[in-house]
Write an enzyme that holds these catalytic residues in place. Sequence first.
Site, PDB file in Angstrom:
ATOM      1  N   GLU A 155       0.828  -1.274   0.183  1.00  0.00           N
ATOM      2  CA  GLU A 155      -0.170  -0.044  -0.039  1.00  0.00           C
ATOM      3  C   GLU A 155       0.833   1.077   0.155  1.00  0.00           C
ATOM      4  O   GLU A 155       1.814   1.441   0.892  1.00  0.00           O
ATOM      5  CB  GLU A 155      -0.943   0.028   1.247  1.00  0.00           C
ATOM      6  CG  GLU A 155      -1.739   1.063   1.064  1.00  0.00           C
ATOM      7  CD  GLU A 155      -2.679   1.391  -0.053  1.00  0.00           C
ATOM      8  OE1 GLU A 155      -3.344   0.519  -0.375  1.00  0.00           O
ATOM      9  OE2 GLU A 155      -2.676   2.566  -0.506  1.00  0.00           O
ATOM     10  N   GLU A 159      -0.953   8.962   5.103  1.00  0.00           N
ATOM     11  CA  GLU A 159      -1.906   9.503   5.966  1.00  0.00           C
ATOM     12  C   GLU A 159      -1.973  10.833   5.604  1.00  0.00           C
ATOM     13  O   GLU A 159      -1.234  11.638   5.401  1.00  0.00           O
ATOM     14  CB  GLU A 159      -1.340   9.068   7.311  1.00  0.00           C
ATOM     15  CG  GLU A 159      -1.505   8.008   7.908  1.00  0.00           C
ATOM     16  CD  GLU A 159      -1.029   7.529   9.239  1.00  0.00           C
ATOM     17  OE1 GLU A 159      -0.575   8.348   9.902  1.00  0.00           O
ATOM     18  OE2 GLU A 159      -0.422   6.339   9.307  1.00  0.00           O
ATOM     19  N   ASN A 219       9.726   3.922  -0.220  1.00  0.00           N
ATOM     20  CA  ASN A 219       9.992   4.458   1.140  1.00  0.00           C
ATOM     21  C   ASN A 219      11.407   4.987   1.381  1.00  0.00           C
ATOM     22  O   ASN A 219      11.543   6.083   1.780  1.00  0.00           O
ATOM     23  CB  ASN A 219       9.468   3.817   2.325  1.00  0.00           C
ATOM     24  CG  ASN A 219       7.916   3.909   2.576  1.00  0.00           C
ATOM     25  OD1 ASN A 219       7.171   4.705   1.645  1.00  0.00           O
ATOM     26  ND2 ASN A 219       7.307   3.319   3.439  1.00  0.00           N
ATOM     27  N   PHE A 260       8.713  15.849  -1.958  1.00  0.00           N
ATOM     28  CA  PHE A 260       9.572  15.394  -1.011  1.00  0.00           C
ATOM     29  C   PHE A 260      10.802  16.111  -1.033  1.00  0.00           C
ATOM     30  O   PHE A 260      11.774  15.354  -0.731  1.00  0.00           O
ATOM     31  CB  PHE A 260       9.685  13.682  -1.037  1.00  0.00           C
ATOM     32  CG  PHE A 260       8.448  13.088  -0.568  1.00  0.00           C
ATOM     33  CD1 PHE A 260       8.180  12.710   0.758  1.00  0.00           C
ATOM     34  CD2 PHE A 260       7.267  12.852  -1.194  1.00  0.00           C
ATOM     35  CE1 PHE A 260       7.165  12.150   1.147  1.00  0.00           C
ATOM     36  CE2 PHE A 260       6.469  12.346  -0.720  1.00  0.00           C
ATOM     37  CZ  PHE A 260       6.040  12.004   0.301  1.00  0.00           C
ATOM     38  N   TYR A 262      11.268  18.926   0.711  1.00  0.00           N
ATOM     39  CA  TYR A 262      10.973  20.126   1.795  1.00  0.00           C
ATOM     40  C   TYR A 262      12.008  19.826   2.949  1.00  0.00           C
ATOM     41  O   TYR A 262      11.850  18.780   3.532  1.00  0.00           O
ATOM     42  CB  TYR A 262       9.704  20.127   2.290  1.00  0.00           C
ATOM     43  CG  TYR A 262       8.674  20.761   1.099  1.00  0.00           C
ATOM     44  CD1 TYR A 262       8.599  22.080   1.316  1.00  0.00           C
ATOM     45  CD2 TYR A 262       8.105  19.928   0.213  1.00  0.00           C
ATOM     46  CE1 TYR A 262       7.790  22.615   0.362  1.00  0.00           C
ATOM     47  CE2 TYR A 262       7.264  20.428  -0.538  1.00  0.00           C
ATOM     48  CZ  TYR A 262       7.077  21.788  -0.805  1.00  0.00           C
ATOM     49  OH  TYR A 262       6.384  22.425  -1.770  1.00  0.00           O
ATOM     50  N   CYS A 271       5.875   4.843   8.930  1.00  0.00           N
ATOM     51  CA  CYS A 271       6.236   4.179   7.806  1.00  0.00           C
ATOM     52  C   CYS A 271       8.162   4.380   7.766  1.00  0.00           C
ATOM     53  O   CYS A 271       8.614   3.584   7.535  1.00  0.00           O
ATOM     54  CB  CYS A 271       5.642   4.345   6.426  1.00  0.00           C
ATOM     55  SG  CYS A 271       3.980   3.767   6.628  1.00  0.00           S
ATOM     56  N   LYS A 274      10.600   3.159  10.399  1.00  0.00           N
ATOM     57  CA  LYS A 274      10.836   1.576  10.581  1.00  0.00           C
ATOM     58  C   LYS A 274      10.898   0.984   9.193  1.00  0.00           C
ATOM     59  O   LYS A 274      11.599   0.012   9.090  1.00  0.00           O
ATOM     60  CB  LYS A 274       9.251   1.097  11.275  1.00  0.00           C
ATOM     61  CG  LYS A 274       8.087   0.997   9.985  1.00  0.00           C
ATOM     62  CD  LYS A 274       7.200   0.023  10.902  1.00  0.00           C
ATOM     63  CE  LYS A 274       5.869  -0.072   9.898  1.00  0.00           C
ATOM     64  NZ  LYS A 274       5.994  -0.649   8.556  1.00  0.00           N
TER      65      LYS A 274
END
Length: 477
Positions: A155, A159, A219, A260, A262, A271, A274
């Site tokens: 996924e 959030e 990630n 991404f 900033y 996420c 970990k």
Amino acid sequence: MRITVVGSGYVGLVTGACLSDLGFKVVCLDKDESKIRVLQDGEVPIYEPGLKEMLSRNRADGRIRFTSNYTEAIEHGDIIVIAVGTPASEDGSADLGHVLSVASSIGRHLKSFKLVVNKSTVPVGTADKVRAAISHELVQRGMLPDLFDVVSNPEFLKEGAAIDDFMRPDRIVVGIDEGLHHARSKRMMGDLYASFNRHHARTVWMDVRSAELTKYAANAMLATRISFMNEIANLADVLGADVDHIRRGIGADNRIGHSFLYAGCGYGGSCFPKDTQALVSTARAHGQQMAVVSATEQVNERQKMILIDRLMQCMGADLSGRKIAVWGLAFKPNTDDMREAPSRVVIGQLLMRGATVCAYDPVAAQEAFHALHFDFAGNTKPLERLTMVANEMQALEGADALLIMTEWKHFHNPDFSAMKALMRTALILDGRNLYNPEALCDLGIAYQGVGRRNHLAQTVSFERPVHDLMEDLSVLD
Ligand SMILES: NC(=O)c1ccc[n+]([C@@H]2O[C@H](COP(=O)([O-])OP(=O)(O)OC[C@H]3O[C@@H](n4cnc5c(N)ncnc54)[C@H](O)[C@@H]3O)[C@@H](O)[C@H]2O)c1
């Protein structure tokens, strides 16, 4: 086709809600009975924009229900989605306890063919373990050990924008292995996501191991971009450059893009921290190094301290007697998730150094309270100096400094004059680069962002009044 989602947290609930909104009959299961009771009562145990409305709509139409009963849940779904947590273990590897416990439960209740879809973020090889756990239970029950298939469907939702991400995915990654059920599994996954593939094909088909690793790679890449920009920002601070110009300058390059990039006071959440740790751990277990990802983690840990370092440069290491206001607690806006939130480190440091902290977050105060009690377990005395207030202006009364930890939208354009009037010293240390340094300088507010070319707070003595601080700023400019 009917769907069961096991695990009713951020991913499970959003998945269940969105699939029911697409017309599927969904059962969401969680082992946490109190959570299920809340959901059955029409409430939502987490904050995610739009989720409550979507759940209540589909609940009213009879397309989604909630249970803690495995027999009922496994019976219901043709597809069983696993969406339970995979927290970091002590050694940084992903703890598969929840996933494998679900697998065993599936095996204990399965009566006919089911497609098990793993949505939890899991290390490569986990699908094999899930298969083994289910087969083991089936054999115990004298049933065929291959009455199911396991596919990987990581996924990618964020959030705070989870529903939109789920409903309008950039891509859907599905890993299916060759074998007895390959064609059937592929058809079922195709049917599950048909709504998203109407306009153009968004599903990226691959084998299970590649799908499992794709999630970690995504990630790790995003976390790396943030840490990279934080390093550039810290350098910009020293060199007198502005990271915001640099961000625009490099983001305009199509090969780089704007997302991404900033700089700020570090990433958090359930996420990136970990998953980067788990990737490093997986590599280590296979005799490999992930030097870039390890550095990404180290930079992030250091970055969480940046506002504290600056505050100490102004006020010294002993903050007793200081009152510090904190705006934003959640690890990012539009969520109440406090997992690995940088604010935990910052508030922990402030309290340990003797400061009084007055914090405001529009939705995460309660979660933050629990998280900080967890962090201070064994010595909750410093927490007596922490107050959560009901609005952002209240936090500023008599404050010696304001620290901005989360970029909630309504922090974007505050009444700076009113803020200045409320604070004992008008000093803003902005961990999310929300404000224009020049504009705040004009207003007589001592301001420092991250990598914004304003060394003011680093160089001034805090004991001096603000008009003196402003003179320092004009010298620097
Ligand atoms: N949160 C995110 O933004 C996000 C995004 C993408 C992927 N993921 C991944 O999705 C997975 C779930 O994350 P989350 O944030 O939704 O976690 P979460 O902690 O919010 O929810 C997990 C839920 O699973 C339940 N659970 C645990 N063991 C169970 C069991 N044996 N049977 C039934 N229920 C059980 C827990 O009670 C909890 O409600 C993780 O692997 C995470 O890395 C999360």
